[in-house]
Design an enzyme around this catalytic site. Structure first.
Site, PDB file in Angstrom:
ATOM      1  N   ASP A   9       1.015  -1.177   0.030  1.00 50.80           N
ATOM      2  CA  ASP A   9      -0.127  -0.130  -0.098  1.00 50.80           C
ATOM      3  C   ASP A   9       1.043   1.179  -0.010  1.00 50.80           C
ATOM      4  O   ASP A   9       1.450   1.543   1.064  1.00 50.80           O
ATOM      5  CB  ASP A   9      -0.725  -0.110   1.220  1.00 50.80           C
ATOM      6  CG  ASP A   9      -1.824   1.129   1.392  1.00 50.80           C
ATOM      7  OD1 ASP A   9      -2.338   1.644   0.122  1.00 50.80           O
ATOM      8  OD2 ASP A   9      -2.171   1.824   2.415  1.00 50.80           O
ATOM      9  N   GLU A  69      -1.554  -1.392  -5.098  1.00 52.62           N
ATOM     10  CA  GLU A  69      -2.847  -0.883  -5.468  1.00 52.62           C
ATOM     11  C   GLU A  69      -2.619   0.367  -6.462  1.00 52.62           C
ATOM     12  O   GLU A  69      -1.561   0.970  -6.391  1.00 52.62           O
ATOM     13  CB  GLU A  69      -3.526  -0.173  -4.134  1.00 52.62           C
ATOM     14  CG  GLU A  69      -4.746   0.553  -4.192  1.00 52.62           C
ATOM     15  CD  GLU A  69      -5.252   0.972  -2.834  1.00 52.62           C
ATOM     16  OE1 GLU A  69      -6.343   0.472  -2.610  1.00 52.62           O
ATOM     17  OE2 GLU A  69      -4.675   1.913  -2.021  1.00 52.62           O
ATOM     18  N   ASP A 141      -2.542   1.583   6.979  1.00 53.43           N
ATOM     19  CA  ASP A 141      -1.463   1.218   5.933  1.00 53.43           C
ATOM     20  C   ASP A 141      -1.270  -0.361   6.043  1.00 53.43           C
ATOM     21  O   ASP A 141      -1.146  -0.865   4.773  1.00 53.43           O
ATOM     22  CB  ASP A 141      -0.470   2.119   5.859  1.00 53.43           C
ATOM     23  CG  ASP A 141      -0.732   3.599   5.980  1.00 53.43           C
ATOM     24  OD1 ASP A 141      -1.171   4.161   5.055  1.00 53.43           O
ATOM     25  OD2 ASP A 141      -0.520   4.441   6.914  1.00 53.43           O
TER      26      ASP A 141
END
Length: 158
Positions: A9, A69, A141
């Protein structure tokens, strides 16, 4: 065959990471954490730090694949550009180790975990706890990185 997945992430101040193993229907939590460049560092120093830390993760855990992502344009285009640089730093670190990188939109990650592309954060967190009870993320996160890795293991089967 067991596959080890590194989920990332990306973020300039907080880059979450997670390692998940998948074998058939089985999923196993291995490790997770957050890369924390110092806010006072110049941009180049932060990006280099992310690159070095992701490289170390690849060397220590030996992932077979990486999932990360995809970033959408935020309200502030400058924020999007900065986030894109952190993301690129992590991708290059992984690709430099000859590890395949798979990129997923947030809605696809949510759908892979919950069945709904517009699921809220609590629904994603609930599925992560059900599928990987050993995972105990200490930050959003880190939790997102676990979800990204886990979603990839679900999509590997398709």
């Amino acid at each position: 065959m067991t596959k080890r997945v590194l989920g990332i992430d990306p973020g300039l101040l907080h880059t979450g990471w997670a390692i998940v193993e998948a074998s058939g229907q089985s999923r196993k939590y291995v490790a997770s954490g957050v890369i924390l460049p110092k806010p006072k560092w110049e941009m180049a120093e932060r990006l280099a730090f992310i690159f070095r830390e992701v490289t170390k993760l690849c060397e220590v855990f030996g992932p077979d694949e990486c999932s990360i992502e995809i970033i959408f344009v935020n309200k502030n285009p400058k924020t999007t550009l900065i986030l894109g640089q952190a993301r690129a730093s992590a991708i290059v670190a992984v690709a430099n180790q000859d590890i395949p990188v798979f990129e997923y939109e947030p809605n696809l990650i949510k759908k892979a975990l919950t069945g709904a592309g517009h699921a809220d954060k609590s629904a994603v967190d609930k599925m992560v706890k059900i599928l990987l009870p050993a995972a105990r993320p200490k930050s959003p996160d880190e939790a997102d990185a676990i979800a990204i890795a886990l979603a990839h293991t679900n999509m590997m089967r398709i």
